[in-house]
Design a protein around this motif. Structure first.
Motif, PDB file in Angstrom:
ATOM      1  N   TRP A 111       0.811  -1.218   0.000  1.00  0.00           N
ATOM      2  CA  TRP A 111       0.000   0.000   0.000  1.00  0.00           C
ATOM      3  C   TRP A 111       0.851   1.278   0.000  1.00  0.00           C
ATOM      4  O   TRP A 111       0.619   2.182  -0.807  1.00  0.00           O
ATOM      5  N   MET A 112       1.813   1.397   0.895  1.00  0.00           N
ATOM      6  CA  MET A 112       2.597   2.642   0.986  1.00  0.00           C
ATOM      7  C   MET A 112       3.344   2.968  -0.312  1.00  0.00           C
ATOM      8  O   MET A 112       3.319   4.111  -0.765  1.00  0.00           O
ATOM      9  N   PRO A 113       4.030   1.987  -0.935  1.00  0.00           N
ATOM     10  CA  PRO A 113       4.669   2.321  -2.223  1.00  0.00           C
ATOM     11  C   PRO A 113       3.664   2.757  -3.291  1.00  0.00           C
ATOM     12  O   PRO A 113       3.957   3.660  -4.078  1.00  0.00           O
ATOM     13  N   LEU A 114       2.485   2.144  -3.305  1.00  0.00           N
ATOM     14  CA  LEU A 114       1.475   2.558  -4.277  1.00  0.00           C
ATOM     15  C   LEU A 114       0.994   3.981  -3.996  1.00  0.00           C
ATOM     16  O   LEU A 114       0.887   4.800  -4.907  1.00  0.00           O
ATOM     17  N   PHE A 115       0.697   4.255  -2.743  1.00  0.00           N
ATOM     18  CA  PHE A 115       0.104   5.550  -2.385  1.00  0.00           C
ATOM     19  C   PHE A 115       1.122   6.685  -2.420  1.00  0.00           C
ATOM     20  O   PHE A 115       0.889   7.707  -3.050  1.00  0.00           O
ATOM     21  N   PHE A 116       2.236   6.512  -1.741  1.00  0.00           N
ATOM     22  CA  PHE A 116       3.223   7.588  -1.642  1.00  0.00           C
ATOM     23  C   PHE A 116       4.307   7.508  -2.720  1.00  0.00           C
ATOM     24  O   PHE A 116       4.667   8.516  -3.296  1.00  0.00           O
ATOM     25  N   GLY A 117       4.844   6.312  -2.953  1.00  0.00           N
ATOM     26  CA  GLY A 117       5.951   6.180  -3.903  1.00  0.00           C
ATOM     27  C   GLY A 117       5.524   6.387  -5.341  1.00  0.00           C
ATOM     28  O   GLY A 117       6.094   7.197  -6.068  1.00  0.00           O
ATOM     29  N   LEU A 118       4.510   5.637  -5.769  1.00  0.00           N
ATOM     30  CA  LEU A 118       4.058   5.719  -7.157  1.00  0.00           C
ATOM     31  C   LEU A 118       2.942   6.735  -7.353  1.00  0.00           C
ATOM     32  O   LEU A 118       2.573   7.022  -8.490  1.00  0.00           O
ATOM     33  N   ARG A 119       2.382   7.225  -6.245  1.00  0.00           N
ATOM     34  CA  ARG A 119       1.308   8.222  -6.284  1.00  0.00           C
ATOM     35  C   ARG A 119       0.113   7.711  -7.090  1.00  0.00           C
ATOM     36  O   ARG A 119      -0.404   8.392  -7.971  1.00  0.00           O
ATOM     37  N   ARG A 120      -0.295   6.487  -6.766  1.00  0.00           N
ATOM     38  CA  ARG A 120      -1.386   5.814  -7.472  1.00  0.00           C
ATOM     39  C   ARG A 120      -2.541   5.556  -6.506  1.00  0.00           C
ATOM     40  O   ARG A 120      -2.680   4.461  -5.970  1.00  0.00           O
ATOM     41  N   PRO A 121      -3.382   6.556  -6.250  1.00  0.00           N
ATOM     42  CA  PRO A 121      -4.439   6.396  -5.246  1.00  0.00           C
ATOM     43  C   PRO A 121      -5.496   5.349  -5.611  1.00  0.00           C
ATOM     44  O   PRO A 121      -6.037   4.696  -4.720  1.00  0.00           O
ATOM     45  N   ILE A 122      -5.799   5.180  -6.874  1.00  0.00           N
ATOM     46  CA  ILE A 122      -6.792   4.167  -7.259  1.00  0.00           C
ATOM     47  C   ILE A 122      -6.257   2.782  -6.921  1.00  0.00           C
ATOM     48  O   ILE A 122      -6.935   1.975  -6.265  1.00  0.00           O
ATOM     49  N   GLU A 123      -5.034   2.495  -7.352  1.00  0.00           N
ATOM     50  CA  GLU A 123      -4.443   1.188  -7.098  1.00  0.00           C
ATOM     51  C   GLU A 123      -4.241   0.957  -5.597  1.00  0.00           C
ATOM     52  O   GLU A 123      -4.446  -0.150  -5.100  1.00  0.00           O
TER      53      GLU A 123
END
Length: 188
Positions: A111-123
């Motif tokens: 979750w954290m890499p998706l949300f903060f690292g990749l900036r992918r809120p949908i994923e």
């Protein structure tokens, strides 16, 4: 019903030893947290609109550490209760739970890499919804092995519900696009 899949399950020795069971999720969660948290010099993440009741950032570390430690202890307890049981169904459920536990840990750490690292809120929101579902099923499965284990996962499930609200709320309030909210770090 999920089955025991050794290739998708942490090694048995992790579940057999309380220190390994507890320290593994704490260490992995801490490592992911430090490696993907927004840079302290650049607070662009604070520019994101947050839903109501968003706690201050300093709440997340202690809460997640306690939840990781509890989830690790639960893994140890459920595994050992199932392995020591004379009931073959409890043994099977303990092993199935170990596979579910491994899957939920992977989803949690993603979750954290998706949300903060990749900036992918949908994923990230899809990930946390899946994580909550897997964890709910895990609580049900391990609750059949040892009812205490089902209850030990209740605070984690409660927090995941709240975290899902925060993830989806932040995504929605920012039009599901974080890329424009962050500026690239300045090179010096």
């Amino acid at each position: 019903m999920t089955s025991y899949v050794p290739s998708l399950t942490l090694p048995a020795f992790i579940f057999e030893h309380p220190a390994a069971s507890i320290l593994l999720p704490v260490a992995l969660g801490t490592g992911i947290g430090f490696s993907t948290r927004p840079d302290k010099k650049h607070h662009e993440h604070l520019a994101l609109k947050q839903p109501p009741y968003d706690p201050p950032p300093q709440v997340f570390g202690p809460v997640w550490t306690a939840l990781y430690a509890t989830m690790g202890y639960t893994a140890y307890r459920a595994w050992n209760a199932g392995i020591a049981s004379f009931d073959p169904n409890k043994l099977l459920l303990a092993k199935q739970g170990a596979t579910l536990y491994t899957i939920q840990l992977g989803l949690n750490l993603l979750w954290m890499p998706l949300f903060f690292g990749l900036r992918r809120p949908i994923e990230a929101t899809v990930d946390i919804v899946a994580l909550t579902g897997v964890t709910g099923y895990l609580a049900y499965v391990w609750g059949q092995v040892d009812p205490v284990c089902g209850w030990l996962l209740a605070p984690y499930l409660g927090w995941l519900g709240f975290a899902t609200y925060l993830s989806a709320g932040c995504g929605y309030l920012n039009n599901w696009d974080f890329k424009g909210m962050y500026s690239e770090p300045k090179t010096e």
